[in-house]
Design a protein around this motif. Structure first.
Motif, PDB file in Angstrom:
ATOM      1  N   ALA A 165       0.822  -1.209   0.000  1.00  0.00           N
ATOM      2  CA  ALA A 165       0.000   0.000   0.000  1.00  0.00           C
ATOM      3  C   ALA A 165       0.852   1.254   0.000  1.00  0.00           C
ATOM      4  O   ALA A 165       1.928   1.295   0.610  1.00  0.00           O
ATOM      5  N   ARG A 166       0.346   2.269  -0.679  1.00  0.00           N
ATOM      6  CA  ARG A 166       1.013   3.564  -0.712  1.00  0.00           C
ATOM      7  C   ARG A 166       0.898   4.254   0.640  1.00  0.00           C
ATOM      8  O   ARG A 166      -0.165   4.236   1.279  1.00  0.00           O
ATOM      9  N   ASP A 167       1.986   4.852   1.079  1.00  0.00           N
ATOM     10  CA  ASP A 167       2.050   5.482   2.398  1.00  0.00           C
ATOM     11  C   ASP A 167       1.440   6.877   2.356  1.00  0.00           C
ATOM     12  O   ASP A 167       2.133   7.881   2.194  1.00  0.00           O
ATOM     13  N   THR A 168       0.120   6.925   2.489  1.00  0.00           N
ATOM     14  CA  THR A 168      -0.592   8.196   2.531  1.00  0.00           C
ATOM     15  C   THR A 168      -1.611   8.175   3.661  1.00  0.00           C
ATOM     16  O   THR A 168      -1.995   7.109   4.148  1.00  0.00           O
ATOM     17  N   SER A 169      -2.044   9.362   4.061  1.00  0.00           N
ATOM     18  CA  SER A 169      -3.148   9.537   5.025  1.00  0.00           C
ATOM     19  C   SER A 169      -3.049   8.548   6.187  1.00  0.00           C
ATOM     20  O   SER A 169      -2.027   8.500   6.860  1.00  0.00           O
ATOM     21  N   ALA A 170      -4.100   7.727   6.405  1.00  0.00           N
ATOM     22  CA  ALA A 170      -4.128   6.837   7.569  1.00  0.00           C
ATOM     23  C   ALA A 170      -3.507   5.470   7.308  1.00  0.00           C
ATOM     24  O   ALA A 170      -3.487   4.617   8.204  1.00  0.00           O
ATOM     25  N   ILE A 171      -2.993   5.237   6.103  1.00  0.00           N
ATOM     26  CA  ILE A 171      -2.543   3.906   5.715  1.00  0.00           C
ATOM     27  C   ILE A 171      -1.489   3.341   6.658  1.00  0.00           C
ATOM     28  O   ILE A 171      -1.601   2.206   7.147  1.00  0.00           O
ATOM     29  N   ALA A 172      -0.448   4.115   6.936  1.00  0.00           N
ATOM     30  CA  ALA A 172       0.634   3.616   7.785  1.00  0.00           C
ATOM     31  C   ALA A 172       0.130   3.274   9.181  1.00  0.00           C
ATOM     32  O   ALA A 172       0.554   2.273   9.780  1.00  0.00           O
ATOM     33  N   TRP A 173      -0.784   4.106   9.708  1.00  0.00           N
ATOM     34  CA  TRP A 173      -1.333   3.812  11.042  1.00  0.00           C
ATOM     35  C   TRP A 173      -2.103   2.503  11.033  1.00  0.00           C
ATOM     36  O   TRP A 173      -1.938   1.671  11.934  1.00  0.00           O
ATOM     37  N   LEU A 211       4.629   1.725   0.296  1.00  0.00           N
ATOM     38  CA  LEU A 211       5.274   2.330  -0.860  1.00  0.00           C
ATOM     39  C   LEU A 211       5.444   3.826  -0.614  1.00  0.00           C
ATOM     40  O   LEU A 211       4.501   4.489  -0.170  1.00  0.00           O
ATOM     41  N   PRO A 212       6.609   4.389  -0.922  1.00  0.00           N
ATOM     42  CA  PRO A 212       6.843   5.811  -0.619  1.00  0.00           C
ATOM     43  C   PRO A 212       6.092   6.779  -1.521  1.00  0.00           C
ATOM     44  O   PRO A 212       5.893   7.941  -1.154  1.00  0.00           O
ATOM     45  N   ASP A 213       5.683   6.339  -2.725  1.00  0.00           N
ATOM     46  CA  ASP A 213       4.999   7.229  -3.655  1.00  0.00           C
ATOM     47  C   ASP A 213       4.122   6.417  -4.598  1.00  0.00           C
ATOM     48  O   ASP A 213       3.882   5.227  -4.358  1.00  0.00           O
ATOM     49  N   ASP A 214       3.665   7.059  -5.685  1.00  0.00           N
ATOM     50  CA  ASP A 214       2.728   6.394  -6.596  1.00  0.00           C
ATOM     51  C   ASP A 214       3.416   5.791  -7.821  1.00  0.00           C
ATOM     52  O   ASP A 214       2.765   5.526  -8.836  1.00  0.00           O
ATOM     53  N   ASP A 215       4.725   5.573  -7.757  1.00  0.00           N
ATOM     54  CA  ASP A 215       5.482   4.999  -8.867  1.00  0.00           C
ATOM     55  C   ASP A 215       4.916   3.623  -9.230  1.00  0.00           C
ATOM     56  O   ASP A 215       5.013   2.682  -8.434  1.00  0.00           O
ATOM     57  N   PRO A 216       4.331   3.460 -10.433  1.00  0.00           N
ATOM     58  CA  PRO A 216       3.700   2.190 -10.781  1.00  0.00           C
ATOM     59  C   PRO A 216       4.699   1.055 -10.971  1.00  0.00           C
ATOM     60  O   PRO A 216       4.378  -0.114 -10.687  1.00  0.00           O
ATOM     61  N   ILE A 217       5.900   1.379 -11.440  1.00  0.00           N
ATOM     62  CA  ILE A 217       6.916   0.332 -11.637  1.00  0.00           C
ATOM     63  C   ILE A 217       7.366  -0.218 -10.289  1.00  0.00           C
ATOM     64  O   ILE A 217       7.485  -1.441 -10.103  1.00  0.00           O
ATOM     65  N   ALA A 250       5.609  -0.213  -7.557  1.00  0.00           N
ATOM     66  CA  ALA A 250       4.485  -0.981  -7.007  1.00  0.00           C
ATOM     67  C   ALA A 250       4.436  -2.372  -7.616  1.00  0.00           C
ATOM     68  O   ALA A 250       4.281  -3.382  -6.906  1.00  0.00           O
ATOM     69  N   ALA A 251       4.583  -2.456  -8.943  1.00  0.00           N
ATOM     70  CA  ALA A 251       4.534  -3.754  -9.620  1.00  0.00           C
ATOM     71  C   ALA A 251       5.693  -4.647  -9.208  1.00  0.00           C
ATOM     72  O   ALA A 251       5.514  -5.852  -8.964  1.00  0.00           O
ATOM     73  N   GLU A 252       6.872  -4.072  -9.126  1.00  0.00           N
ATOM     74  CA  GLU A 252       8.044  -4.858  -8.732  1.00  0.00           C
ATOM     75  C   GLU A 252       7.914  -5.347  -7.289  1.00  0.00           C
ATOM     76  O   GLU A 252       8.343  -6.454  -6.964  1.00  0.00           O
ATOM     77  N   MET A 253       7.343  -4.514  -6.428  1.00  0.00           N
ATOM     78  CA  MET A 253       7.166  -4.937  -5.041  1.00  0.00           C
ATOM     79  C   MET A 253       6.137  -6.053  -4.938  1.00  0.00           C
ATOM     80  O   MET A 253       6.308  -7.002  -4.165  1.00  0.00           O
ATOM     81  N   VAL A 254       5.043  -5.961  -5.707  1.00  0.00           N
ATOM     82  CA  VAL A 254       4.065  -7.054  -5.748  1.00  0.00           C
ATOM     83  C   VAL A 254       4.757  -8.346  -6.157  1.00  0.00           C
ATOM     84  O   VAL A 254       4.561  -9.399  -5.548  1.00  0.00           O
ATOM     85  N   ASN A 255       5.600  -8.256  -7.191  1.00  0.00           N
ATOM     86  CA  ASN A 255       6.315  -9.444  -7.657  1.00  0.00           C
ATOM     87  C   ASN A 255       7.242 -10.006  -6.589  1.00  0.00           C
ATOM     88  O   ASN A 255       7.312 -11.227  -6.377  1.00  0.00           O
TER      89      ASN A 255
END
Length: 357
Positions: free
Chosen positions: A284-292, A301-307, A309-314
């Motif tokens: 999950a992207r680290d925004t708003s209440a997500i980290a809590w 994820l530190p930002d919305d970089d799609p690559i 995100a995909a690599e981390m899923v893999n």
């Protein structure tokens, strides 16, 4: 002494409605006289779940009003007229700008909700936020009363019900199932999930599908743009379920290999906890209440970089040691949302309010 919960709309199956009903059960179990009052009550709810707001009788000074604040509504301005101790339970209000291009009424409702929150700050005797992020919201709105953080009371027993067999048969294959559940609305950034899936499917694993579970009623234009984006990318195996039955939602959780959240604004994000319950690794992207809500578990994820995100899923799906570590940490975090633990915290807050501490 009575404890009444009040909210504009008591809906069937949404997080606020479920939380309200679960808190009522906790109060009844503890022996309190309690009831829910709402301006609108979903007809699908069992008879006697709540009463119309206009049926609310006069409140005495020692009564407690718990008002669930999550949107703009005329009821927001009725609370200050009531007697009793006033407790604002804040579930977050999405910033209006997310809806401006898609639904003016929704945008206006959010703006009115934030305006009302600032007014309610002046009359609140106590406040409860369902995440630390939401507590910060209340402080920014001008709340100076005591504020406790209390997680949403999630009905985990419902998740033990039988999942839809047809859905299981249709998608239980050798494809990787990437899941996101939540309303199809602009703040949840489904387009960023689609972009990450494009990279994953085209450059990592063609035998994969993306399942986007959630209603798009009222925000049809946004959904249409997402469908057009999928076509533009030439993507296959992207499923928009729309609003579906609960047993179908359960089936998709059972099928999920990973939960991917690229949302830009969440006040809590119940589906993250649901994924923990179903032992699905969360990225999950680290925004708003997500980290809590993640509480040190899953992958942020530190930002919305799609690559990225995909690599981390893999990586999560192919590195068994990492995956097991993630799941272990999620099971630990899940304990913080245990029903009995949250009920105990809630009743302790109620006792504090009664004692005037």
């Amino acid at each position: 002494m009575r404890i009444v919960q009040i909210l504009p709309v008591l809906a069937f199956g949404d997080a606020v409605g479920n939380d309200t009903r679960a808190l009522k059960d906790a109060l009844l179990e503890a022996g309190y006289e309690t009831e829910i009052y709402a301006a609108v009550i979903d007809e699908r709810l069992p008879q006697g779940t709540a009463q119309p707001f206009d049926m609310l009788e006069k409140l005495e000074d020692d009564d407690i009003v718990i008002y669930h604040l999550s949107t703009g509504h005329k009821l927001n301005y009725e609370i200050e007229k009531l007697g009793g101790k006033k407790v604002i339970l804040y579930h977050n209000i999405t910033p209006e700008q997310y809806f401006k291009k898609y639904n003016r009424d929704a945008s206006s409702s959010c703006a009115q909700g934030i305006k009302a929150a600032k007014r309610l700050a002046k009359i609140a005797d106590y406040a409860i936020a369902d995440s630390a992020y939401n507590k910060e919201d209340l402080i920014r709105y001008g709340f100076t009363c005591d504020i406790d953080v209390l997680p949403i009371l999630i009905p985990f027993e419902d998740y033990e019900k039988k999942p839809n067999a047809g859905i299981l048969r249709r998608y239980d294959d050798d494809y990787v199932n990437i899941l996101f559940t939540g309303r199809v609305v602009p703040n949840k950034k489904q387009e960023d999930i689609i972009q990450a899936f494009y990279y994953y499917k085209n450059y990592i694993n063609p035998k994969s599908r993306l399942i986007l579970v959630g209603s798009y009623a009222g925000i049809d234009k946004y959904h249409e743009q997402l469908e057009a984006y999928v076509r533009e990318l030439g993507l296959t195996d992207v499923i928009f379920t729309g609003q579906i039955k609960f047993d179908e939602i359960l089936a998709y959780y059972h099928l999920a290999d990973v939960f991917l959240c690229m949302s830009e604004h969440e006040g809590f994000c119940v589906p993250i906890v649901e994924s923990m319950y179903f032992n699905v690794p969360v990225v999950a992207r680290d925004t708003s209440a997500i980290a809590w809500t993640m509480g040190g578990s899953g992958v942020l994820l530190p930002d919305d970089d799609p690559i990225m995100a995909a690599e981390m899923v893999n990586r999560v799906l192919t590195d068994e040691t990492l995956k097991e570590k993630i799941l272990k940490n999620q099971r630990i975090r899940l304990q913080d949302f245990d029903n009995q633990k949250v009920k105990t915290q809630f009743l302790q807050i109620i006792d504090k309010i009664i004692q005037g501490k």
